[in-house]
Design a protein around this motif. Structure first.
Motif, PDB file in Angstrom:
ATOM      1  N   TRP A  18       0.885  -1.166   0.000  1.00  0.00           N
ATOM      2  CA  TRP A  18       0.000   0.000   0.000  1.00  0.00           C
ATOM      3  C   TRP A  18       0.916   1.207   0.000  1.00  0.00           C
ATOM      4  O   TRP A  18       1.694   1.390   0.936  1.00  0.00           O
ATOM      5  N   CYS A  23       1.931   7.885   3.089  1.00  0.00           N
ATOM      6  CA  CYS A  23       2.093   6.702   3.928  1.00  0.00           C
ATOM      7  C   CYS A  23       2.209   5.444   3.078  1.00  0.00           C
ATOM      8  O   CYS A  23       1.897   5.460   1.891  1.00  0.00           O
ATOM      9  N   CYS A  25       2.318   0.765   3.593  1.00  0.00           N
ATOM     10  CA  CYS A  25       2.088  -0.388   4.469  1.00  0.00           C
ATOM     11  C   CYS A  25       3.037  -1.512   4.143  1.00  0.00           C
ATOM     12  O   CYS A  25       3.350  -1.749   2.977  1.00  0.00           O
ATOM     13  N   ILE A  37      -0.534  -5.677  10.206  1.00  0.00           N
ATOM     14  CA  ILE A  37       0.243  -4.880   9.254  1.00  0.00           C
ATOM     15  C   ILE A  37       0.687  -3.592   9.934  1.00  0.00           C
ATOM     16  O   ILE A  37       0.153  -3.207  10.981  1.00  0.00           O
ATOM     17  N   LEU A  39       1.234   0.500   9.200  1.00  0.00           N
ATOM     18  CA  LEU A  39       0.994   1.674   8.363  1.00  0.00           C
ATOM     19  C   LEU A  39       1.994   2.732   8.824  1.00  0.00           C
ATOM     20  O   LEU A  39       2.026   3.092  10.013  1.00  0.00           O
ATOM     21  N   SER A  62      -6.469   5.785   4.830  1.00  0.00           N
ATOM     22  CA  SER A  62      -5.857   4.467   4.674  1.00  0.00           C
ATOM     23  C   SER A  62      -6.332   3.510   5.760  1.00  0.00           C
ATOM     24  O   SER A  62      -6.646   2.353   5.483  1.00  0.00           O
ATOM     25  N   LEU A  66      -8.147   0.129   4.780  1.00  0.00           N
ATOM     26  CA  LEU A  66      -7.431  -1.114   5.094  1.00  0.00           C
ATOM     27  C   LEU A  66      -8.156  -1.960   6.134  1.00  0.00           C
ATOM     28  O   LEU A  66      -8.254  -3.182   5.976  1.00  0.00           O
TER      29      LEU A  66
END
Length: 169
Positions: A18, A23, A25, A37, A39, A62, A66
Motif C-alpha cells: 500500500w 504513507c 504499508c 500490518i 501503516l 488508509s 485497510l
C-alpha cells in the motif's frame, strides 16, 4: 521508488503493498496476530502529533480502507488500531507508526494483553529484522520471498477492492 525507510531500516519496494502520497504499508516479520500490518508515514516523525494535517488525512483514509477490507480478507469482525510513538530510553525505530490488527473473538485472552506487546514492538521489530531478514539492511532471500509473496497477495486484493469502490462512487 526502490525503497522507503522505516526509522533507520530500509524497506524494499517489493515488501510494500500500500503506497500512498504520505504513507505506506508493510507486512511485518514480527506479527502479533494473523493479518497484522504496519501503516507508516513516509516522513520520519517521532510522534503522531508531529504529523501535518495532510499526512493525518492520508493515514486516516488508509486506516478506514485497510481495516474495512482486511477484516473481510481475514473473516474478522473488528480491528485494533494502535499508534506507536517514539519512546526515549530504548533502542527504537525513531519513527511513529500505526499497527492495524484484524480481530476475531477470543484471539487474545484479554485485550489488555496486547499493550505490553505494542510497548516492546519497536525493539522486537529491529531484533527480528536483523536476526532473520539479514545483516544490516540486506534481506535473506527466503524471508524476502515469503514477505514479498504475502505483500503481492494483499496488493492484488486491495487493488480490486479499490477498483470496486471507485466504480461505486
Amino acid at each position: 521508488m526502490e525503497y522507503l525507510k522505516f526509522g533507520s531500516i530500509v524497506i524494499p519496494s517489493n515488501l510494500i503493498f500500500w503506497n500512498k502520497q504520505y504513507c505506506y504499508c508493510v507486512i511485518p516479520a514480527v506479527k502479533l496476530l494473523p493479518g497484522h500490518i504496519l501503516l507508516i508515514p513516509k516522513r520520519q516523525v517521532l510522534t503522531f502529533q508531529d504529523l501535518e494535517p495532510a499526512e493525518i488525512f492520508d493515514l486516516s483514509l488508509s486506516i478506514r480502507f485497510l481495516t474495512k477490507h482486511l477484516e473481510k480478507y481475514f473473516d474478522c469482525s473488528s480491528s485494533t488500531v494502535h499508534v506507536s510513538n517514539f519512546q526515549s530510553g530504548q533502542e527504537s525505530l525513531n519513527h511513529c507508526f500505526i499497527h492495524l490488527l484484524p480481530r476475531k473473538e477470543n484471539d487474545v485472552k484479554r485485550n489488555d494483553d496486547l499493550y505490553p506487546l505494542f510497548q516492546s514492538y519497536p525493539n522486537d521489530f529491529i531484533r527480528q529484522f536483523h536476526n532473520t531478514l539479514g545483516l544490516g539492511n540486506g534481506f535473506s532471500e527466503q524471508m524476502n520471498n515469503t514477505l514479498s509473496q504475502e505483500a503481492s497477495k494483499y496488493k492484488e486484493y486491495l487493488d480490486k477492492c479499490l477498483e470496486s469502490e471507485n466504480k461505486l462512487s
